[in-house]
Design an enzyme around this catalytic site. Structure first.
Site, mmCIF file in Angstrom:
data_model
loop_
_atom_site.group_PDB
_atom_site.id
_atom_site.type_symbol
_atom_site.label_atom_id
_atom_site.label_comp_id
_atom_site.label_asym_id
_atom_site.label_seq_id
_atom_site.Cartn_x
_atom_site.Cartn_y
_atom_site.Cartn_z
ATOM 1 N N ASP A 266 0.863 -1.172 0.000
ATOM 2 C CA ASP A 266 0.000 0.000 0.000
ATOM 3 C C ASP A 266 0.899 1.222 0.000
ATOM 4 O OD1 ASP A 266 -2.237 1.589 0.057
ATOM 5 O OD2 ASP A 266 -3.150 0.603 1.772
ATOM 6 N N GLU A 625 -17.364 10.152 4.265
ATOM 7 C CA GLU A 625 -16.809 8.860 4.675
ATOM 8 C C GLU A 625 -15.881 8.387 3.558
ATOM 9 O OE1 GLU A 625 -19.815 5.870 5.136
ATOM 10 O OE2 GLU A 625 -20.917 6.463 3.349
#
Length: 882
Positions: A266, A625
């Protein structure tokens, strides 16, 4: 000197070359041989440069630039309008494996077409041009607070595994050794919030929860679907960073699961190893830890700003003998083998260079598929008979998301998408004989939609904006990429753009360092009060000769919109001049607006006076979100939620609408479970719409009008309050999700209503190989007992013999069935020993002897939905591998 690692690979290749039939049969071995031969010709510095996500060209070896950073979570992301499907949580609500496979195939085609565009424009090496994709996200949505849960397939490991396999195989194609596009399941592993601690958290997961919840979907993606890549996560697991974890990357991934592909980190997860986890004392030891654990490619966020010094850590590690060239060679052979097999590099006999035409993006077939996916994702949660609406109804549409389009896209989606239908657009298309009135809402935290193309006029009075692209000279070797550019006096390209968006990636004449200047006018379609904002650009918009919207600095990724209120008159032209520079901003250049009410009570009374029904479109957006976002307002912090409630102004609006005494239909748009207890008690109907993609509004309109029968099912448990749940940072599964939650949810996992009805015949259960422990076949007949055609989602659940920590109930099968009125269909579920297995406290998986209950129906057993159950007994224990 050729390393021992490469010598072994080259020797294996020479043996294969001597046996052509064997070589033809083993594509991967041939690709590995080609990769090994190529890597053997590289200098140490050239090798190091290839270990980061932006891999530069090596002209002397005819190797083009390559960027491993490609995203296509629910649609390819690139510089041209691509097809935007529902957010993955919505795709999960379809419970439709064949559809997921088709959606992924469409995405794969468009990813390959973007690669072709990169070749045609000479811009390979840019994000979004690779033949791999960092999708799907198969983390488990264990807690509704997690902002990134919208990217997942929900809370259930079985559903996630089956949909993840469908996505991987759809993206990669029929032959994983010759993938169309290489899939990268993420984030491996035990990763699902909070966003605020993801770079530092050490998760003490139990062996039980690891095997029962967090690893099954990854195992399926690797073992069953044969994903060619995997992305390791930010967090630590049992003391080791996920990207330096022996347990994850060695024991499970390459050991038990036999993974032969490549591992990508990542973005900045390798940096976290030394900067945040303090697992390694410095950069060189950090990259060495990752490389030794099995990370082959490091994504580093500094590449977004053009950093060119990222290899220094590897050089120092090499000089300090923390790594050797064989370690780099091993990683690079995996990476280059993948590029050969995917069709990025020539030379593999079984693979031509990828060349899907750019015209394959946004086809009519793709647009039809995204409408199908959106339609199947919608979940009817309540209906007192108000739905479907009568064709000639008078309908008032209220709420902040009624005319919104940004909300459709969800996160990890391209700003350039195909035609977008808001909810009110979809209603008007689905119900042409109805009287439909939009009641604007007041200023809200959900505001901000891209201004539609038709609202711009260029200096010559034609639709669009004038865009002048100015080039700057290339950077000198070693120069700081942040150095201010001096641009050419004359534009390299002048053209009309539909909106405030750069198309430089499509233009061969535009260099890597450029600026674009847009000029023209904004024309409002209605007189009123608007909230305006701009991202990714500096400049201004003028009203009555004065700057009304001004940006003096470049905004960055996920930065909240800075909206200003402006009064605009219908038909007037308001001058625009904005510019953007390559590398100066990570936010897309976009102008946003929202027309709002300045007297809601009066507008609500007038707009609903003669309405037969009120449709309230409420919910959240992926700007509230999402991933590690710089937002901190009531109910939201850093991308995660701090409450399950709708924003306060929306709750007040629903109360006012209910007080009008007319049927109230609530359409919820959100990427996570929200508290629908009030709506359940007060609304006439509730439709969960998620972030439904570009065709979402049309899909909603068709369902509300009755043209489409609703058939989605909840992939999440909808709770009433966070007080019902353990703390967010507790990764233990006790008390979470339908499998372990002991309370009464507002709506359970697997729930969803229809406009028709279905009945199930008694189940027939047969052992497949004499003993049920070796597998069982479950058969039933479903009948459409209603008066209209519809899809039923038959769900199979197991109850296990009593054992410590066994789930309350668990999904182990599902099938979507289309039935005409009165039609019957026999459905069969074959359950393997892994399907029947459960996990012991020590993490071992087995079929345990004892009595089982199997149930098949419209949802979970014992929840009041049509369902049939039967019992069977397994006589012996069957041990299963990791």
């Amino acid at each position: 000197m050729v390393s021992a690692t490469l010598k072994g690979m080259l020797l294996a290749g020479s043996i294969l070359a001597a046996c052509p039939s064997l070589a033809q049969a083993d594509v991967r071995a041939e690709a590995d041989r080609l990769a090994a031969a190529l890597v053997a010709k590289m200098t140490p510095d050239e090798k190091i440069a290839q270990l980061v996500n932006v891999a530069p060209a090596i002209p002397r070896l005819n190797i083009p630039a390559y960027n491993w950073w490609t995203e296509s979570l629910h649609g390819a992301i690139g510089p041209v309008p691509t097809t935007n499907f529902p957010e993955p949580i919505g795709l999960a609500a379809t419970f439709d494996v064949p559809l997921m496979h088709q959606v992924a195939g469409t995405i794969s085609t468009e990813v390959r077409a973007l690669h072709t565009l990169g070749r045609q424009t000479g811009k390979l090496g840019k994000i979004g041009t690779g033949l791999d994709t960092w999708s799907p996200n198969i983390n488990i949505f264990r807690d509704p607070r997690w902002g990134r849960g919208q990217e997942t397939y929900g809370e259930d490991p079985y559903l996630t595994a089956r949909l993840g396999v469908a996505f991987v195989t759809g993206v990669q194609g029929a032959n994983p050794d010759l993938p169309d596009v290489i899939a990268t399941p993420k984030h491996f592993a035990v990763h699902s919030g909070p966003e605020s601690t993801r770079h530092t958290a050490d998760i003490p997961v139990t062996p039980y929860d690891l095997e029962d919840t967090y690893l099954p979907a990854f195992r399926a993606a690797i073992v069953d679907a044969k994903a060619g890549s995997i992305m390791c996560a930010y967090n630590r697991v049992l003391g080791q960073p996920a990207c330096a974890s022996d347990m994850l990357l060695k024991d499970h991934l390459r050991g038990a699961w036999g993974f032969t592909g490549y591992v990508v980190s990542d973005c900045d997860a390798v940096v976290d190893i030394y900067e945040h986890h303090k697992y390694a004392p410095d950069g060189p030891s950090g990259v060495a830890a990752a490389l030794h654990a099995g990370v082959d490619n490091e994504c580093n966020n500094a590449t977004l700003g053009g950093a060119t010094n990222l290899g220094e850590r590897y050089k120092t590690a090499l000089a300090r003998k923390l790594i050797g060239e064989p370690d780099m060679d091993r990683a690079l052979v995996r990476l280059f083998s993948a590029r050969f097999r995917a069709g990025d590099l020539p030379g593999l006999r079984a693979r031509q260079l990828s060349a899907v035409p750019v015209s394959a993006i946004g086809t009519a077939e793709a647009q039809a598929r995204t409408l199908q996916a959106a339609s199947e994702s919608l979940v009817l949660l309540k209906n007192d008979g108000t739905l479907p609406l009568k064709p000639t109804s008078k309908i008032a549409v209220i709420g902040p998301l009624a005319d919104a389009t940004r909300v459709l896209r969800g996160n990890y989606s391209s700003a350039q998408t195909g035609p977008r239908f808001s909810i009110i657009d979809g209603l008007r298309a689905a119900m042409p004989a109805a009287k439909i009135t939009l009641v604007p809402f007041t200023a809200s935290i959900t505001d901000g939609d891209p201004i539609p193309d038709g609202a711009f006029v260029d200096p010559d009075g034609k639709p669009g904006l004038r865009a002048d692209y100015y080039n700057a000279p290339p950077l000198a070797p070693g120069a700081d990429p942040k150095t201010s550019a001096v641009y050419d006096a004359k534009p390299a390209v002048t053209r009309s753009e539909n909106n405030l968006g750069s198309r430089a990636s499509e233009l061969k004449q535009v260099s890597e360092r450029y600026k674009v200047v847009w000029t023209g006018f904004l024309v409002a379609p209605e007189t009123g009060t608007y909230r305006l904002a701009v991202t990714g650009a500096i400049g201004d918009l003028r009203v009555d000769g004065k700057p009304a919207l001004t940006a003096q600095r470049y905004s960055q990724w996920a930065e909240p919109l800075k909206l200003v209120e402006v009064s605009l008159r219908k038909g007037d032209r308001y001058p625009i001049r904005f510019q953007s520079e390559a590398g100066a901003t990570s936010a897309a250049s976009t102008l946003f607006w929202k027309r709002i009410s300045t007297n809601l009570d009066a507008d609500l009374a007038a707009g609903t006076a003669d309405a037969d029904a009120i449709i309230a479109v409420v919910g959240l957006t992926s700007d509230l979100e999402g991933e590690e976002m710089p937002i901190h307002v009531e109910g939201f912090s850093g991308g995660d939620k701090t409450s399950l409630d709708l924003p306060a102004d929306q709750r007040a609006l629903l109360e006012k609408a209910r007080a009008l005494g007319k049927p109230l239909v609530v359409v919820a748009m959100n990427g996570s479970a929200i508290n629908l207890a009030w709506a359940k008690a007060n609304a006439a109907a509730i439709l969960e719409a998620w972030y439904p993609g570009q065709a979402g509004g049309l899909a909603v309109g068709n369902v509300l009008a009755g043209k489409t029968n609703p058939s989605g099912r909840l992939p999440l448990t909808f709770y009433e309050t966070l007080a019902d749940l353990p703390p967010f940072d507790d990764y233990g599964m006790k008390g979470r999700t339908y499998r372990y939650y002991q309370g009464r949810p507002v709506y359970p996992f697997g729930y969803g209503l229809s406009y028709t009805s279905f009945a199930y015949a008694p189940l027939k259960v047969q052992p497949i190989a004499g003993d049920a422990a070796q597998g069982v076949r479950v058969t039933t007949t479903i009948t459409n007992t209603g008066k209209r055609a519809g899809d039923e989602v038959a769900q199979l659940y197991l109850n296990f013999p009593d054992a410590p920590r066994a789930p309350r109930v668990a999904l182990r099968g599902f099938q979507r069935v289309s039935l005409q009125p009165g039609e019957k269909r026999t459905v069969t579920f074959d359950l393997s020993p892994r399907d029947l297995s459960s996990v012991a406290q020590d993490g071992t998986r087995r079929v345990v002897p004892g009595g089982y209950r199997v149930s098949v129906g419209s949802g979970q057993p014992d929840t009041g939905v049509p369902s049939q159950s039967a019992r069977f007994t397994a006589a012996k224990t069957v041990e299963l591998p990791k």
